[in-house]
Scaffold this active site. Structure first.
Site, PDB file in Angstrom:
ATOM      1  N   CYS A  23      19.328  47.107   9.307  1.00 22.21           N
ATOM      2  CA  CYS A  23      20.253  48.174   9.686  1.00 22.21           C
ATOM      3  C   CYS A  23      21.692  47.677   9.651  1.00 22.21           C
ATOM      4  O   CYS A  23      21.993  46.569  10.100  1.00 22.21           O
ATOM      5  CB  CYS A  23      19.916  48.693  11.079  1.00 22.21           C
ATOM      6  SG  CYS A  23      18.352  49.597  11.141  1.00 22.21           S
ATOM      7  N   ALA A  55      16.584  51.083   7.589  1.00 24.73           N
ATOM      8  CA  ALA A  55      15.845  52.244   8.065  1.00 24.73           C
ATOM      9  C   ALA A  55      16.721  53.486   7.923  1.00 24.73           C
ATOM     10  O   ALA A  55      17.787  53.576   8.531  1.00 24.73           O
ATOM     11  CB  ALA A  55      15.446  52.039   9.531  1.00 24.73           C
ATOM     12  N   TYR A 178       9.459  52.731  16.910  1.00 27.22           N
ATOM     13  CA  TYR A 178      10.008  53.989  16.436  1.00 27.22           C
ATOM     14  C   TYR A 178       8.907  55.058  16.473  1.00 27.22           C
ATOM     15  O   TYR A 178       7.769  54.792  16.849  1.00 27.22           O
ATOM     16  CB  TYR A 178      10.585  53.830  15.038  1.00 27.22           C
ATOM     17  CG  TYR A 178      11.916  53.094  14.983  1.00 27.22           C
ATOM     18  CD1 TYR A 178      12.591  52.732  16.141  1.00 27.22           C
ATOM     19  CD2 TYR A 178      12.498  52.766  13.770  1.00 27.22           C
ATOM     20  CE1 TYR A 178      13.810  52.068  16.091  1.00 27.22           C
ATOM     21  CE2 TYR A 178      13.720  52.092  13.706  1.00 27.22           C
ATOM     22  CZ  TYR A 178      14.363  51.749  14.872  1.00 27.22           C
ATOM     23  OH  TYR A 178      15.566  51.092  14.820  1.00 27.22           O
ATOM     24  N   LEU A 299      10.875  34.733  10.392  1.00 28.71           N
ATOM     25  CA  LEU A 299      11.455  33.393  10.325  1.00 28.71           C
ATOM     26  C   LEU A 299      10.939  32.609   9.120  1.00 28.71           C
ATOM     27  O   LEU A 299      10.527  31.452   9.220  1.00 28.71           O
ATOM     28  CB  LEU A 299      11.203  32.628  11.621  1.00 28.71           C
ATOM     29  CG  LEU A 299      11.918  33.165  12.872  1.00 28.71           C
ATOM     30  CD1 LEU A 299      11.612  32.298  14.086  1.00 28.71           C
ATOM     31  CD2 LEU A 299      13.419  33.258  12.653  1.00 28.71           C
ATOM     32  N   ARG A 322      17.153  37.631   7.711  1.00 29.31           N
ATOM     33  CA  ARG A 322      18.344  36.861   8.073  1.00 29.31           C
ATOM     34  C   ARG A 322      18.737  35.843   7.016  1.00 29.31           C
ATOM     35  O   ARG A 322      19.920  35.582   6.816  1.00 29.31           O
ATOM     36  CB  ARG A 322      18.132  36.187   9.427  1.00 29.31           C
ATOM     37  CG  ARG A 322      18.136  37.187  10.588  1.00 29.31           C
ATOM     38  CD  ARG A 322      17.784  36.513  11.909  1.00 29.31           C
ATOM     39  NE  ARG A 322      17.826  37.468  13.013  1.00 29.31           N
ATOM     40  CZ  ARG A 322      16.822  38.273  13.337  1.00 29.31           C
ATOM     41  NH1 ARG A 322      15.704  38.248  12.633  1.00 29.31           N
ATOM     42  NH2 ARG A 322      16.938  39.116  14.351  1.00 29.31           N
TER      43      ARG A 322
END
Length: 355
Positions: A23, A55, A178, A299, A322
């Site tokens: 996001c 999203a 969600y 990760l 990430r």
């Protein structure tokens, strides 16, 4: 193997290192802009086999924040189309994740504290399967039967708009607390109608959405589902539930399960045993027991780590978040780490040559 191609419904992905939805909280009334062009464009140039959008809300009430990207109106198509075209120009496959935030809707962006918006700030009453609130949120309004039908239609309409904009892949967001996940989990769903109680009833909405999207996009478009494979809480959704649902979703036309976890309720993080590849176990379990391709997340930050996961048969593809956020060209560096050569954009080729 990480840089071997994989074909799904006739779409060939040049490698198995894919970018997860992340996001950005930067749209205006759902309309994406230059920020999204540079963000997704950089990832497309970076050599990844698939780039997923954040999203993307199928209805304004389903926005996690006021700044969420949207696909609930036809004018959103024109904003997305040049981003898709740019990705295709640079040899990337691009997918859209469709979402409804349910009872977790209507918050500030994370850098402003994630608190629930007041009505004066443009907030709204969120909706969910029941009137149980998410942490730090007001109680949602339970959806009626006719409104549930509209949710299914909203997902299908958004998928149709995504096809018009040129997207190659659709992913259904049924994870992270969600709306669709809220229906799955007994921790958030206390309904006593055909959408609550039994496993069959609680999974009905996710399956209805999957089938509606498959009918909308036809037989040639890959459709994935992201699931939270466990709630990490006794009495909640479990990995066994996920395996069972994944097999049913395969019958409904799903091509891959994107295996994440958590999000529906606060948890003790020691229960998650967070560390490198901590969620890979879920992708392995679904792959082996539901006989459907899976994507591993959690990760995964190194090419050797990703390669080992695939070589050991724990997943079919790797989703990174990430790592790609820190370096949009993560894929080209990962390829070099494995002794592979994938092309850089010619404008960037000098960066390789002078190192």
């Amino acid at each position: 193997m990480l840089f071997s191609p994989i074909s799904i419904r006739g779409v060939e992905f040049k490698n198995r290192l894919w970018v997860s939805p992340m996001c950005q909280y930067s749209a205006v009334d759902g309309v994406v802009n230059a920020w999204h062009m540079q963000w997704l464009g950089s990832l497309a140039i970076g050599g990844h086999g698939l780039v997923m959008t954040e999203a993307t809300a199928v209805h304004p009430v389903g926005r996690h924040s006021l700044e969420d990207a949207g696909m609930w109106r036809d004018d959103h198509i024109a904003a997305w189309a040049p981003i898709v075209e740019f990705a295709h120009q640079h040899g990337a496959i691009i997918g859209m994740q469709l979402a409804h935030a349910g009872r977790k809707a209507g918050t500030l962006p994370p850098w402003l504290g994630r608190r629930e918006l007041s009505s004066d700030e443009g907030g709204w009453t969120s909706v969910g399967p029941s009137d149980l609130p998410a942490e730090h949120h007001s109680a949602p309004r339970p959806l009626t039967q006719s409104e549930i039908d509209e949710v299914v239609a909203d997902f299908a309409r958004a998928a149709r708009r995504a096809m018009t904009a040129g997207f190659d892949v659709i992913e259904v967001h049924s994870a992270h607390g969600y709306l669709l996940h809220e229906f799955l989990s007994p921790l958030s769903n206390t309904r006593d109608d055909e959408y609550g109680g039994s496993f069959e009833n609680r999974t009905r909405l996710t399956r209805d959405v999957m089938r509606a999207i498959r009918a909308e996009v036809g037989p040639h478009v890959p459709v994935f589902v992201r699931l939270s494979c466990t709630d990490y809480i006794d009495g909640g959704w479990t990995i066994d539930d996920t395996v069972r649902l994944s097999a049913l979703l395969k019958d409904d036309g799903c091509d891959l399960i994107d295996c994440s976890s958590g999000g529906v309720a606060p948890i003790n993080f020691t229960e998650m045993d967070i560390g490198p590849g901590y969620q890979v176990q879920f992708a392995e379990s679904v792959r082996n027991n539901a006989s459907i391709p899976t994507g591993a997340v959690g990760l995964i930050t190194d090419a050797l780590q990703a390669e080992e996961i695939l070589q050991q048969g724990k997943a079919d593809v790797i989703f990174v978040a990430r790592a790609a956020m820190r370096n949009p060209y993560f894929a080209v560096f990962a390829a070099e780490q494995l002794g592979e050569v994938i092309p850089w954009a010619p404008q960037l080729e000098r960066a390789r040559l002078i190192r």
